[in-house]
Every structure is written in C-alpha cells, then in structure tokens.
Design a protein around this motif. Structure first.
Motif, PDB file in Angstrom:
ATOM      1  N   SER A 121       7.585 -35.206 -33.355  1.00 30.98           N
ATOM      2  CA  SER A 121       7.754 -35.007 -31.884  1.00 30.98           C
ATOM      3  C   SER A 121       9.499 -35.427 -31.440  1.00 30.98           C
ATOM      4  O   SER A 121       9.654 -34.600 -30.447  1.00 30.98           O
TER       5      SER A 121
ATOM      6  N   ASN B 102       4.298 -38.646 -26.028  1.00 30.21           N
ATOM      7  CA  ASN B 102       5.299 -39.328 -26.719  1.00 30.21           C
ATOM      8  C   ASN B 102       6.589 -38.457 -26.717  1.00 30.21           C
ATOM      9  O   ASN B 102       7.998 -39.151 -26.818  1.00 30.21           O
TER      10      ASN B 102
ATOM     11  N   VAL C  68       7.339 -44.793 -29.868  1.00 31.60           N
ATOM     12  CA  VAL C  68       6.193 -43.713 -30.287  1.00 31.60           C
ATOM     13  C   VAL C  68       5.918 -44.386 -31.569  1.00 31.60           C
ATOM     14  O   VAL C  68       4.500 -43.946 -31.418  1.00 31.60           O
TER      15      VAL C  68
ATOM     16  N   THR D 157       1.741 -44.416 -31.870  1.00 23.26           N
ATOM     17  CA  THR D 157       1.001 -43.741 -32.754  1.00 23.26           C
ATOM     18  C   THR D 157       0.231 -44.583 -33.719  1.00 23.26           C
ATOM     19  O   THR D 157      -0.768 -44.291 -33.954  1.00 23.26           O
TER      20      THR D 157
END
Lengths: 321, 321
Positions: B114, B175, B220, B224
């Motif tokens: 990401s 994200n 993030v 996650t």
C-alpha cells in the motif's frame, strides 16, 4: 490553402508528443515497476469479478464454462421479486439499515459533544480510549459476549439486572424472540462502534474557532445554547459528507452480527440480503439467484450514492465527488 | 525534524484557550451539566468494560465453580485450568499459530505494498498517476459480490491454501489513501533533495519516505493487523474443510454456533456432562470465555499505544476518502 498547411502540422506533432510521453514513461520505469503490478492485481481481484455478474442472467452450472451456460435473461430477478423470502429479507435489510444509520449517527454525535464538553483532560482521554475498545474486537468475540450477557443461564447479566429491578418477573430469551432482534442488533452496533465513530466529529470540533465560544459566553449563552448554535453548525459539513458516504453503503448492513447472533427463532427478523446471498449461493449452490440479489444491492447502492451526492450539491453542501 | 514533518491538514492545536475561560465562571446550570455529563460517560465506560471484565473473571475462575453463577468482576476460585486446557488442545494451539502467521505476514505485505503504490501516486510528475489512482478509487464503489469473488478464488486455485488470507487483500484502498495523504503533506523539499542527491525512486521510497511516513504506516499496520486477526469469514468460506488452516476466530465462531444450537434446551448441567470426560474439569461456557479473552487480548493490548496515530489516520482518510 491555410487549411492544407494546418492539417499536417498536428500530425507531425502527434508522434513527437507520443514520443515524449514514451520517453517520460521510460524515465519513470521505476515508478511503473512500483505501481503497475498492483494495477494488474486490482484488475484481477476487483474488476474481473464484475464479469461474474453475467451469472445472474444465466442458469449457472459450475462445471460448464461461461459460454456454455444457458442464458435466461431476467428470470432470476423475476423469481427474486416473487419470492416471499426475498421480500422479507429486503424488509429486514431496509429496517436494519435505517436503524444502523440513524442510531449510529445520533449516538456518535451526542457522544462526541459530551466528550467535547468534558473539562478534565484525563477523564476525557480515558473515556475516549475505553470507548474505542469494542471496535478492535471481532464480531465473533462481540457476539460471544453479547449472547452471554443476554442468555437466561447464569452470567446473563441483562436478565439478572432487569429481575433485580423488578422490571421483569422471569428471564427473557432475548435472542429467541424474533421481534427483539432489530433492537438487539442496533444496540450491539452502537456498543461496538459508537466510540470509534466519534473520532471524525471530535477532529472537526477542534477546527471550530474558540473565539466563537468566548463571544457566546460573554453574551450569556448557556452551555446548551453554545452546543446547539456553535458546535452543531460547526459539525454540519462533516455530518453531510458522512451521511452521503453512508447512504451509498446503506444496504451494506453487514452480515457478521446477523449471522453470528441469528438463529432459527429470530431468522424472520435477522436474515438480510447478504445472508440470503450466502444461503442461496454458497450453501444451496444457486449461484445465479444469489448473484442477482447481490447485483440488486449494488445497483440500489449506486443510485442512493448519486442521489445523495447531487442533493448535497443542490443544497450547497460539501460533497463527495 | 519530527516536529516539522506534519500533514498539511493538521487542525490548529489551540483548544486550550476556551478551557481557561470555562474555569473562571461556573453557573449552577453549568455544574449540573458537568455532573450529568460525567455520570453519562461513566455509565458508558461501565457498559463498555463490564462484559470484558466479566468474561475475564469467568475465564480465570474454576469451571466447576462457575456453574454456580454469581461471578461478576473478580474470579471467586482462581484457577488457570481453562487456559491450560485451551492451549493443550492441539486444534486451538494450531489455530492460534495460523492467526499469528496471517496477522504478521498479511500486515507486512499490505503495509509495504500500500505504501509503495501510495508513494507512486503522490508523485505529481508520474505520468500514470491519474490512471493508477482512478483504477484503485473506483473499486471502493464497485464490488463483484460474494459469489463472483468465490468463483474467482476457485478459478485461481486459492481455495484451500493459506494465501487466500493474504493475496486478495494486499492493498487496501482506504489504507492507501491514508498513506498518500500523509506523504503529500510532507514538505516537498525532502523528497526533491533526495532525488538531487541521485537516489532512485525506490531508494527514495525506502530510505526517505518510509521513515518519515511511519505514523501513517503504523495506522495502516494497526487496521490491517486488526482485520487479519479478527477475520473468520474467509476461513469459513474458503477453508472450512482444512483443519490445519483454521484460525482462532473461526474456532471461537464454531463454539458460538454450537452453544446457539444448544441454547434451545439451555441447561448448565448438560454442558457439565459433556465436558466431564476430559482430564481437567472444564465446561463449554468457561472454555468459550477463555477463548474470547485469548482472541481479543492481543488487539486490546496494542491499540491504546497507537491511538495518537489512528486518530490522525481516521481524520485524514475518513473525510478525504
């Protein structure tokens, strides 16, 4: 004459512009290596499944390829809307969605305002941190906790408290009575996410000019008046944009709490569109019907999203796009 | 250094001023408001925390003694047998390993990928910037739905493998937007000067951007990690027949499902009888409480430390998204 000379000019410029574009592309090859593989990934995992929508217009059989399937047009959709289960599932989805939207918004805004009014910084921070807690647990854990709290066995704290207070005479099997389910679901969702949902509002409140509060206070405005006339209007843009975002996903009522707390006794109230898709699709193998139900949901979501967005535009509010 | 690097959208840090004002004048109305406010918020804290504390107390209590009920905040007969039993159980031990594995691998992969794509689309000179951005953003509104996704996983042969937990989620669009917003808020000079010093794009990303974007990456990583740790539906959908790929949440979900189907006959003695055969004495409900604690504790321990970051991340991503 002029036209004739003018025409070839862009043609000559075109390859050179293209050339330049390719040259930049070549120069940026590292950036391309860093991003294009993921574009391919997202194409496979997010765009290719859209192709699967065709299944809804077929009589899908898993052992055949896409082209060997039997095409049935809108038959699946026709069947859906004549199916009593689907109508009931649709009703449940709408009711659950409205409860979630209204209750979720109101509780989060009220909690954010209450937190904003706390004067002891330590207390405020402690309440905030604790209120985020249930957001970080899974629905499996939450459903376990909730079904324990609501049980009629020992440890069912809800029944115990209500009996001690003489509100009820004997324990109620909360998850066994269908029409309690919507309320239980709404309360559970608030319990899990109300703290989390205050984050955006609290951030928006720090943007409100403190001199407004000072001026209001000098003018003799009460606490409540300051909340109503300064804090709430200050939150309006955030509320509108979140409303739009939430309207677009209003039918995404989720299925985890419904699935985990649902049972045979409350199925008439707990089963929503997503559980319908799961049940028909995965458990019964009727892929076409389940996909049709899924498409219906996505299309309605899209219409709602665009309606809300253009309404916000008309009323001169901030909007999503 | 660290102080100068802040996202541009940072709210002005000035809420101290009105606080000073408030303290001087306090009308009786104000005082009543404050008392009620603290009362309401304390009630919220009790509602949020009690179920966890109660579950913890039950899990630390002797199972035989728990049947008598009456355990609220503290264990009455302290015993670690429930925990010993849970971790001796091979399935649960293995499921814990898989949970840890998918959380660690999934988080590392998702954060890295990401961030990398976020970096490329934060470079204004990147020729494919628009294309890549749109490809990702669109997927926030487009969703193939359950059945097409299931068929895709089947066609890619991911069903029945560990990778079905990782590969479909290597980039979260939300994200990515959080990270991109953060990178765009970094002072331009930093990235430019690295480029002038001759660092390639990838080196700039690894050596300059990643260290500076750590707050966004931490956010993030938390999102996650929570998602991976809490997932059970993909296990249920894709790997329910693979015992060696089961996760903690899925095992807990199966326990919940069992107790739900038992709840129509609901009797603590039936639970006790079924568990009597095992070596140390445990009951399904005490095991369920223990599993609930094990399945939620890691996230509960981690999130308060990252609060500062995720609050910022939610504010940036939540409204801009």
């Amino acid at each position: 004459m002029r036209d004739q000379t003018a025409v070839p000019a862009p043609r000559a410029a075109e390859p050179s512009a293209l050339n330049r574009w390719f040259k930049t592309l070549l120069k940026q090859k590292t950036l391309i290596f860093m991003s294009v593989p993921f574009v391919i990934w997202i194409f496979i995992f997010k765009y290719v499944p859209l192709w699967g929508w065709l299944i809804a217009f077929q009589h899908y059989r898993p052992n055949l390829t896409m082209f060997q399937q039997e095409w049935v047009g809108l038959e699946q959709f026709r069947f859906l809307f004549s199916d009593d289960t689907f109508i009931r599932v649709l009703r449940n989805t709408l009711v659950q969605a409205v409860i979630k939207l209204v209750l979720g918004f109101v509780t989060a805004i009220v909690l954010a305002i209450l937190l904003n009014e706390v004067r002891v910084a330590f207390f405020k921070r402690a309440v905030q941190t604790i209120s985020y807690l249930p957001h970080f647990i899974s629905w499996v854990v939450a459903a376990n906790i909730i079904s324990t709290a609501l049980s009629i066995d020992e440890g069912g704290i809800v029944n115990e408290v209500l009996m001690r207070l003489h509100i009820i005479d004997q324990p109620i099997m909360w998850l066994g009575v269908g029409h309690y389910f919507w309320g239980i679901l709404g309360t559970s969702e608030v319990w899990k996410d109300v703290g989390w949902n205050t984050i955006v509002y609290l951030a928006a409140m720090t943007m409100i000019d403190p001199s407004q509060y000072e001026a209001a206070e000098i003018d003799g405005a009460s606490r409540l008046q300051r909340i109503l006339h300064i804090t709430l209007p200050g939150l309006k843009p955030v509320i509108v944009i979140l409303l739009i975002m939430n309207l677009g996903s209003i039918l995404e009522t989720g299925f985890e709490p419904q699935y985990l707390m649902g049972n045979g006794m409350n199925a008439d109230y707990s089963e929503n569109l997503e559980i319908f898709v799961l049940k028909y699709g995965i458990s019964m193998g009727n892929f076409s019907l389940a996909t049709a139900a899924g498409i219906f949901k996505t299309v309605v979501s899209f219409i709602l999203l665009f309606t809300a967005n253009s309404m916000a535009k008309r009323f001169g509010e901030q909007r999503l796009f | 250094m660290a102080n100068t690097v802040r996202p541009a959208a940072e709210p002005a840090p000035q809420p101290q001023q009105p606080k000073k004002m408030h303290k001087r004048f306090q009308s009786p109305g104000d005082r009543i408001f404050d008392t009620l406010n603290v009362l309401v918020l304390s009630l919220l804290v009790v509602f949020t925390l009690y179920p966890f504390i109660n579950t913890l107390a039950v899990s630390l209590n002797d199972a035989n003694d728990s049947i008598k009920g009456g355990i609220y905040l503290l264990p009455r007969d302290l015993s670690f047998d429930n925990y010993k039993y849970v971790f001796k159980e091979a399935t649960i031990f293995h499921a814990t390993l898989i949970s840890i594995l998918r959380t660690v691998i999934g988080t590392v992969v998702t954060v890295f990928c990401s961030a990398m794509v976020a970096y490329t689309i934060s470079r204004p000179e990147f020729v494919l910037r628009k294309f890549v951005t749109i490809m990702f953003i669109l997927t926030m509104y487009l969703n193939g739905g359950l059945i097409p996704n299931y068929l895709l996983m089947r066609d890619l042969d991911l069903i029945g493998t560990f990778w079905v937990y990782i590969v479909p989620g290597i980039i979260g669009v939300f994200n990515m937007i959080v990270i991109r917003s953060f990178i765009e808020g970094l002072p331009d000079g930093i990235i430019e000067s690295a480029r002038i010093d001759g660092a390639g794009e990838f080196r700039t990303f690894i050596q300059i951007v990643v260290p500076l974007a750590l707050p966004a990456l931490a956010t993030v990583a938390l999102f996650t990690g929570v998602y991976q740790w809490n997932s059970w539906f993909d296990v249920f959908l894709y790997n329910s027949e693979k015992v060696n790929l089961s996760t903690l949440q899925y095992e807990l979900m199966k326990m919940l499902a069992n107790s739900n189907s038992n709840s129509s006959m609901t009797s603590a003695s039936a639970f006790a009888n079924s568990a009597n055969s095992s070596s140390n004495f445990v009951t399904p409900s005490s095991i369920r409480a223990t599993m609930t604690i094990v399945a939620s504790l890691p996230m509960i321990i981690v999130y308060p430390f990252l609060q500062k970051y995720f609050v910022k991340g939610m504010t940036v991503g939540g409204v801009k998204g």
